[in-house]
Design a protein around this motif. Sequence first.
Motif, PDB file in Angstrom:
ATOM      1  N   ASP A  14       0.822  -1.224   0.000  1.00 48.56           N
ATOM      2  CA  ASP A  14       0.000   0.000   0.000  1.00 48.56           C
ATOM      3  C   ASP A  14       0.847   1.260   0.000  1.00 48.56           C
ATOM      4  N   ALA A  15       2.104   1.148   0.361  1.00 44.69           N
ATOM      5  CA  ALA A  15       2.982   2.325   0.416  1.00 44.69           C
ATOM      6  C   ALA A  15       4.159   2.170  -0.544  1.00 44.69           C
ATOM      7  N   LEU A  16       3.982   1.346  -1.562  1.00 45.49           N
ATOM      8  CA  LEU A  16       5.068   1.088  -2.536  1.00 45.49           C
ATOM      9  C   LEU A  16       6.379   0.733  -1.828  1.00 45.49           C
ATOM     10  N   ASN A  17       6.241  -0.063  -0.767  1.00 45.23           N
ATOM     11  CA  ASN A  17       7.405  -0.547   0.006  1.00 45.23           C
ATOM     12  C   ASN A  17       8.241   0.580   0.603  1.00 45.23           C
ATOM     13  N   GLY A  61      11.230   4.819  -1.458  1.00 42.91           N
ATOM     14  CA  GLY A  61      11.953   5.763  -0.597  1.00 42.91           C
ATOM     15  C   GLY A  61      11.672   5.528   0.858  1.00 42.91           C
ATOM     16  N   ALA A  62      12.323   6.349   1.696  1.00 42.31           N
ATOM     17  CA  ALA A  62      12.002   6.327   3.122  1.00 42.31           C
ATOM     18  C   ALA A  62      10.557   6.800   3.260  1.00 42.31           C
ATOM     19  N   ASP A  63       9.908   6.363   4.344  1.00 40.42           N
ATOM     20  CA  ASP A  63       8.483   6.667   4.512  1.00 40.42           C
ATOM     21  C   ASP A  63       8.296   8.147   4.875  1.00 40.42           C
ATOM     22  N   ILE A  64       7.764   8.887   3.916  1.00 38.81           N
ATOM     23  CA  ILE A  64       7.619  10.337   4.091  1.00 38.81           C
ATOM     24  C   ILE A  64       6.647  10.633   5.229  1.00 38.81           C
ATOM     25  N   LYS A  65       5.629   9.766   5.365  1.00 42.87           N
ATOM     26  CA  LYS A  65       4.633  10.005   6.434  1.00 42.87           C
ATOM     27  C   LYS A  65       5.286   9.839   7.808  1.00 42.87           C
ATOM     28  N   GLU A  66       6.220   8.902   7.922  1.00 38.59           N
ATOM     29  CA  GLU A  66       6.901   8.706   9.207  1.00 38.59           C
ATOM     30  C   GLU A  66       7.852   9.872   9.509  1.00 38.59           C
ATOM     31  N   PHE A  93      18.900   8.760  12.496  1.00 39.59           N
ATOM     32  CA  PHE A  93      17.880   8.157  11.637  1.00 39.59           C
ATOM     33  C   PHE A  93      18.474   7.277  10.530  1.00 39.59           C
ATOM     34  N   PHE A  94      18.212   6.005  10.610  1.00 35.59           N
ATOM     35  CA  PHE A  94      18.624   4.948   9.677  1.00 35.59           C
ATOM     36  C   PHE A  94      20.150   4.737   9.609  1.00 35.59           C
ATOM     37  N   GLY A  95      20.876   5.412  10.532  1.00 38.82           N
ATOM     38  CA  GLY A  95      22.338   5.200  10.571  1.00 38.82           C
ATOM     39  C   GLY A  95      22.678   3.792  11.012  1.00 38.82           C
ATOM     40  N   ALA A 155      12.825   2.469  -7.584  1.00 36.54           N
ATOM     41  CA  ALA A 155      13.852   2.411  -6.531  1.00 36.54           C
ATOM     42  C   ALA A 155      14.257   3.861  -6.317  1.00 36.54           C
ATOM     43  N   LEU A 156      13.554   4.512  -5.410  1.00 37.52           N
ATOM     44  CA  LEU A 156      13.712   5.960  -5.257  1.00 37.52           C
ATOM     45  C   LEU A 156      14.215   6.301  -3.857  1.00 37.52           C
ATOM     46  N   GLY A 157      14.962   7.381  -3.749  1.00 40.79           N
ATOM     47  CA  GLY A 157      15.405   7.843  -2.436  1.00 40.79           C
ATOM     48  C   GLY A 157      16.078   6.712  -1.679  1.00 40.79           C
ATOM     49  N   PRO A 193      14.959  11.609  -5.483  1.00 39.33           N
ATOM     50  CA  PRO A 193      14.096  12.795  -5.590  1.00 39.33           C
ATOM     51  C   PRO A 193      13.930  13.575  -4.290  1.00 39.33           C
ATOM     52  N   GLU A 194      14.789  13.343  -3.292  1.00 37.13           N
ATOM     53  CA  GLU A 194      14.624  14.000  -1.994  1.00 37.13           C
ATOM     54  C   GLU A 194      14.591  15.521  -2.105  1.00 37.13           C
ATOM     55  N   ILE A 195      15.273  16.053  -3.152  1.00 37.16           N
ATOM     56  CA  ILE A 195      15.331  17.506  -3.326  1.00 37.16           C
ATOM     57  C   ILE A 195      13.926  18.087  -3.466  1.00 37.16           C
ATOM     58  N   ASN A 196      12.990  17.283  -4.014  1.00 39.40           N
ATOM     59  CA  ASN A 196      11.596  17.744  -4.165  1.00 39.40           C
ATOM     60  C   ASN A 196      10.893  17.887  -2.821  1.00 39.40           C
ATOM     61  N   LEU A 197      11.470  17.258  -1.786  1.00 43.38           N
ATOM     62  CA  LEU A 197      10.848  17.291  -0.448  1.00 43.38           C
ATOM     63  C   LEU A 197      11.542  18.307   0.449  1.00 43.38           C
ATOM     64  N   GLY A 198      12.484  19.050  -0.114  1.00 43.90           N
ATOM     65  CA  GLY A 198      13.205  20.030   0.699  1.00 43.90           C
ATOM     66  C   GLY A 198      14.323  19.434   1.521  1.00 43.90           C
ATOM     67  N   PRO A 223      19.447  13.289  -0.147  1.00 47.30           N
ATOM     68  CA  PRO A 223      19.579  11.865   0.206  1.00 47.30           C
ATOM     69  C   PRO A 223      20.260  11.725   1.575  1.00 47.30           C
ATOM     70  N   GLY A 224      19.830  10.706   2.348  1.00 47.47           N
ATOM     71  CA  GLY A 224      20.373  10.571   3.697  1.00 47.47           C
ATOM     72  C   GLY A 224      20.856   9.176   4.035  1.00 47.47           C
ATOM     73  N   LEU A 225      20.842   8.299   3.043  1.00 45.56           N
ATOM     74  CA  LEU A 225      21.263   6.910   3.306  1.00 45.56           C
ATOM     75  C   LEU A 225      22.322   6.503   2.275  1.00 45.56           C
TER      76      LEU A 225
HETATM   77  C1  HXC Z   1       5.316   7.131   2.127  1.00 48.57           C
HETATM   78  C2  HXC Z   1       4.624   6.586   0.007  1.00 48.57           C
HETATM   79  C3  HXC Z   1       5.926   6.837  -0.500  1.00 48.57           C
HETATM   80  C4  HXC Z   1       6.939   7.224   0.424  1.00 48.57           C
HETATM   81  C5  HXC Z   1       4.647   6.259  -2.139  1.00 48.57           C
HETATM   82  N1  HXC Z   1       3.889   6.226  -1.042  1.00 48.57           N
HETATM   83  N2  HXC Z   1       5.900   6.626  -1.836  1.00 48.57           N
HETATM   84  N3  HXC Z   1       4.331   6.736   1.310  1.00 48.57           N
HETATM   85  N4  HXC Z   1       6.585   7.365   1.722  1.00 48.57           N
HETATM   86  N5  HXC Z   1       8.209   7.443   0.052  1.00 48.57           N
HETATM   87  C6  HXC Z   1       2.458   5.892  -0.940  1.00 48.57           C
HETATM   88  C7  HXC Z   1       1.566   7.001  -1.460  1.00 48.57           C
HETATM   89  O1  HXC Z   1       1.383   8.007  -0.475  1.00 48.57           O
HETATM   90  C8  HXC Z   1       0.306   6.243  -1.771  1.00 48.57           C
HETATM   91  O2  HXC Z   1      -0.393   5.974  -0.572  1.00 48.57           O
HETATM   92  C9  HXC Z   1       0.833   4.896  -2.276  1.00 48.57           C
HETATM   93  O3  HXC Z   1       2.158   4.781  -1.768  1.00 48.57           O
HETATM   94  C10 HXC Z   1       0.867   4.827  -3.797  1.00 48.57           C
HETATM   95  O4  HXC Z   1       1.603   5.931  -4.259  1.00 48.57           O
HETATM   96  P1  HXC Z   1       1.089   6.904  -5.425  1.00 48.57           P
HETATM   97  O5  HXC Z   1       1.847   8.155  -5.304  1.00 48.57           O
HETATM   98  O6  HXC Z   1      -0.403   6.988  -5.413  1.00 48.57           O
HETATM   99  O7  HXC Z   1       1.544   6.056  -6.726  1.00 48.57           O
HETATM  100  P2  HXC Z   1       1.936   6.630  -8.141  1.00 48.57           P
HETATM  101  O8  HXC Z   1       1.008   7.725  -8.567  1.00 48.57           O
HETATM  102  O9  HXC Z   1       2.064   5.427  -9.018  1.00 48.57           O
HETATM  103  O10 HXC Z   1       3.368   7.318  -7.957  1.00 48.57           O
HETATM  104  C11 HXC Z   1       4.487   6.521  -7.625  1.00 48.57           C
HETATM  105  C12 HXC Z   1       5.696   7.400  -7.140  1.00 48.57           C
HETATM  106  C13 HXC Z   1       5.201   8.358  -6.033  1.00 48.57           C
HETATM  107  C14 HXC Z   1       6.230   8.212  -8.342  1.00 48.57           C
HETATM  108  C15 HXC Z   1       6.765   6.461  -6.673  1.00 48.57           C
HETATM  109  O11 HXC Z   1       4.511   7.596  -5.048  1.00 48.57           O
HETATM  110  C16 HXC Z   1       6.308   9.117  -5.369  1.00 48.57           C
HETATM  111  O12 HXC Z   1       6.803  10.099  -5.909  1.00 48.57           O
HETATM  112  N6  HXC Z   1       6.676   8.713  -4.139  1.00 48.57           N
HETATM  113  C17 HXC Z   1       7.636   9.416  -3.334  1.00 48.57           C
HETATM  114  C18 HXC Z   1       9.035   9.188  -3.840  1.00 48.57           C
HETATM  115  C19 HXC Z   1      10.064   9.938  -2.988  1.00 48.57           C
HETATM  116  O13 HXC Z   1      10.015  11.161  -2.896  1.00 48.57           O
HETATM  117  N7  HXC Z   1      11.008   9.209  -2.377  1.00 48.57           N
HETATM  118  C20 HXC Z   1      12.021   9.783  -1.529  1.00 48.57           C
HETATM  119  C21 HXC Z   1      11.548   9.774  -0.096  1.00 48.57           C
HETATM  120  S1  HXC Z   1      12.746  10.531   1.021  1.00 48.57           S
HETATM  121  P3  HXC Z   1      -1.859   6.584  -0.271  1.00 48.57           P
HETATM  122  O14 HXC Z   1      -2.175   6.057   1.105  1.00 48.57           O
HETATM  123  O15 HXC Z   1      -1.715   8.059  -0.340  1.00 48.57           O
HETATM  124  O16 HXC Z   1      -2.711   6.007  -1.367  1.00 48.57           O
HETATM  125  C22 HXC Z   1      13.927   9.387   1.238  1.00 48.57           C
HETATM  126  C23 HXC Z   1      15.072   9.769   2.170  1.00 48.57           C
HETATM  127  C24 HXC Z   1      16.028   8.615   2.367  1.00 48.57           C
HETATM  128  O17 HXC Z   1      13.893   8.340   0.707  1.00 48.57           O
HETATM  129  C25 HXC Z   1      17.002   8.899   3.485  1.00 48.57           C
HETATM  130  C26 HXC Z   1      16.669   8.194   4.781  1.00 48.57           C
HETATM  131  C27 HXC Z   1      17.705   8.346   5.860  1.00 48.57           C
END
Ligand code: HXC
Length: 258
Positions: free
Chosen positions: A23-26, A64-69, A83-85, A106-108, A131-136, A139-141
Amino acid sequence: MAYETIIVEVEDHVATIRLNRPDALNALNSELLGEVCQALKEADGNDKVRCIIITGSQKAFAAGADIKEMSDKSYVDMFMSDFFGTEGGTIGRTRKPIIAAVAGYALGGGCELAMMCDFIIAADNAKFGQPEINLGVIPGLGGTQRLTRFVGKSKAMDMALTGRFMDAEEAERSGLVSRVVPAKQLMEEARAAAEKIAEKSMISTIACKEAVNISYETTLSQGLLFERRAFHALFNTEDQKEGMGAFMEKRSAQFRDR
Ligand code: HXC
């Protein structure tokens, strides 16, 4: 052991860790990464396991890492929990080879997890990005460090500054992945590679992984010395006698990890 966010299977010397938060694309939350670390420790300590595969679904390795968390956390929260160290350290300390079998996103942190594995086999639908730059944030891992080593500064900067994704073909051309296979055959190809590795002596397998990894950490002359000494040390194993003896006797080697 029962897991909530991953599925672990051990078959024919290969442990497969499948990320399983569909449900959260892993997306990688603390629970999932904690479970991955636990599964890696178990696989590393299980004599039956000789190679490990980390994979996700056809749609996402991990988005990616869970943005909601993360969204409400403060600097102090992130700093004090490092965090995740810890998780990154555990993955890096795994001694047995780890193959990332990547389909879909395979993002972030997902791209970073794949890069922490020993090599990446990509499905032809794989998409890599930082794509972390889009979130302000950034990358952190390991994204700024490992991606730069894999694909060079120009492409790493391009991806991390614009947040654009790289498809499987570009990822192979750039050296990020070792091979691209049709999406339907991803697990078959990953398992075949893992089984090939599983046939070798575990002693030379671990020595080889250590020697390649040292090349990222040290100078060329120190790395060459490390390699030579490890090579010399392997002549103290029964498996070296078996491997070379089998070649001369024109039969396949039967390694016993001794
Ligand atoms: C939490 C996520 C998520 C994420 C997707 N989901 N990516 N939840 N954290 N990183 C959830 C969505 O909120 C949604 O849940 C469900 O998964 C399906 O995603 P959709 O966006 O509806 O799918 P789609 O339109 O096909 O788009 C796919 C996607 C997009 C292009 C991959 O989901 C996306 O851009 N995700 C974020 C990618 C990202 O920015 N990753 C970097 C994260 S920061 P709901 O409940 O809303 O339906 C990071 C930092 C690492 O990784 C460093 C750590 C130390």
